[in-house]
Scaffold this motif. Structure first.
Motif, short mmCIF file in Angstrom:
data_model
loop_
_atom_site.label_atom_id
_atom_site.label_comp_id
_atom_site.label_asym_id
_atom_site.label_seq_id
_atom_site.Cartn_x
_atom_site.Cartn_y
_atom_site.Cartn_z
N HIS A 7 0.84 -1.19 0.00
CA HIS A 7 0.00 0.00 0.00
C HIS A 7 0.88 1.25 0.00
N TRP A 8 0.53 2.23 -0.82
CA TRP A 8 1.24 3.50 -0.84
C TRP A 8 0.21 4.60 -0.86
N ASP A 9 0.31 5.50 0.08
CA ASP A 9 -0.60 6.62 0.16
C ASP A 9 0.22 7.89 0.01
N PRO A 10 -0.08 8.72 -0.97
CA PRO A 10 0.75 9.91 -1.20
C PRO A 10 0.78 10.87 -0.03
N ILE A 11 -0.24 10.86 0.83
CA ILE A 11 -0.23 11.84 1.92
C ILE A 11 0.87 11.56 2.94
N GLU A 12 1.43 10.36 2.91
CA GLU A 12 2.55 10.07 3.79
C GLU A 12 3.78 10.88 3.41
N ARG A 13 3.82 11.39 2.18
CA ARG A 13 4.94 12.20 1.69
C ARG A 13 4.62 13.69 1.69
N LEU A 14 3.45 14.07 2.14
CA LEU A 14 3.01 15.47 2.07
C LEU A 14 2.98 16.11 3.45
N LYS A 15 4.05 15.97 4.19
CA LYS A 15 4.10 16.46 5.57
C LYS A 15 4.39 17.96 5.65
N THR A 16 5.02 18.53 4.63
CA THR A 16 5.39 19.95 4.67
C THR A 16 4.64 20.74 3.62
N ASP A 32 -4.18 17.86 -16.42
CA ASP A 32 -5.36 17.00 -16.40
C ASP A 32 -6.25 17.41 -15.22
N GLU A 33 -7.45 17.87 -15.51
CA GLU A 33 -8.35 18.37 -14.47
C GLU A 33 -8.72 17.28 -13.46
N ASP A 34 -8.89 16.06 -13.92
CA ASP A 34 -9.21 14.96 -12.99
C ASP A 34 -8.05 14.70 -12.03
N LEU A 35 -6.84 14.72 -12.57
CA LEU A 35 -5.66 14.52 -11.73
C LEU A 35 -5.52 15.65 -10.72
N ILE A 36 -5.75 16.87 -11.16
CA ILE A 36 -5.66 18.01 -10.25
C ILE A 36 -6.67 17.87 -9.12
N ALA A 37 -7.86 17.40 -9.42
CA ALA A 37 -8.89 17.21 -8.38
C ALA A 37 -8.45 16.16 -7.38
N VAL A 38 -7.86 15.08 -7.85
CA VAL A 38 -7.38 14.01 -6.95
C VAL A 38 -6.23 14.54 -6.07
N VAL A 39 -5.34 15.30 -6.68
CA VAL A 39 -4.21 15.87 -5.94
C VAL A 39 -4.70 16.83 -4.87
N GLU A 40 -5.67 17.66 -5.20
CA GLU A 40 -6.22 18.60 -4.21
C GLU A 40 -6.87 17.83 -3.05
N ALA A 41 -7.53 16.73 -3.36
CA ALA A 41 -8.13 15.90 -2.30
C ALA A 41 -7.04 15.28 -1.43
N ASP A 42 -5.96 14.80 -2.05
CA ASP A 42 -4.83 14.25 -1.28
C ASP A 42 -4.23 15.31 -0.36
N ILE A 43 -4.07 16.51 -0.88
CA ILE A 43 -3.50 17.60 -0.09
C ILE A 43 -4.41 17.94 1.08
N ALA A 44 -5.70 17.98 0.84
CA ALA A 44 -6.65 18.26 1.93
C ALA A 44 -6.58 17.18 3.01
#
Length: 80
Positions: A7-16, A32-44
């Motif tokens: 399992h890999w979750d990108p938010i484990e790398r988004l500490k700063t 890619d608008e869909d990718l940007i939406a997923v990234v914004e959700a990960d960041i949130a």
């Protein structure tokens, strides 16, 4: 032969803030608008997780005495 994955979750790398900004910028570069939406959700999710962790941290260490106080307490108890 089956490939073993983990399992890999990108938010484990988004500490700063810098890591989150770089992640957001990379997604925007792809455009890619869909990718940007997923990234914004990960960041949130990352911001929420690490905000909660910052709130919990003082609770974990609240009762822990400084090292000097622990040593003097232990030395005093050793004489008893």
């Amino acid at each position: 032969m089956k490939m073993k994955t983990s399992h890999w979750d990108p938010i484990e790398r988004l500490k700063t803030d810098e890591a989150r900004a770089a992640y957001r910028e990379a997604a925007k570069e792809l455009g890619d608008e869909d990718l940007i939406a997923v990234v914004e959700a990960d960041i949130a999710r990352a911001e929420l997780r690490y905000a909660e962790a910052r709130l919990e941290e003082p609770r974990r260490f609240r009762r822990k005495l400084p090292a000097a106080e622990r040593l003097s307490r232990d030395a005093a108890n050793a004489d008893e």
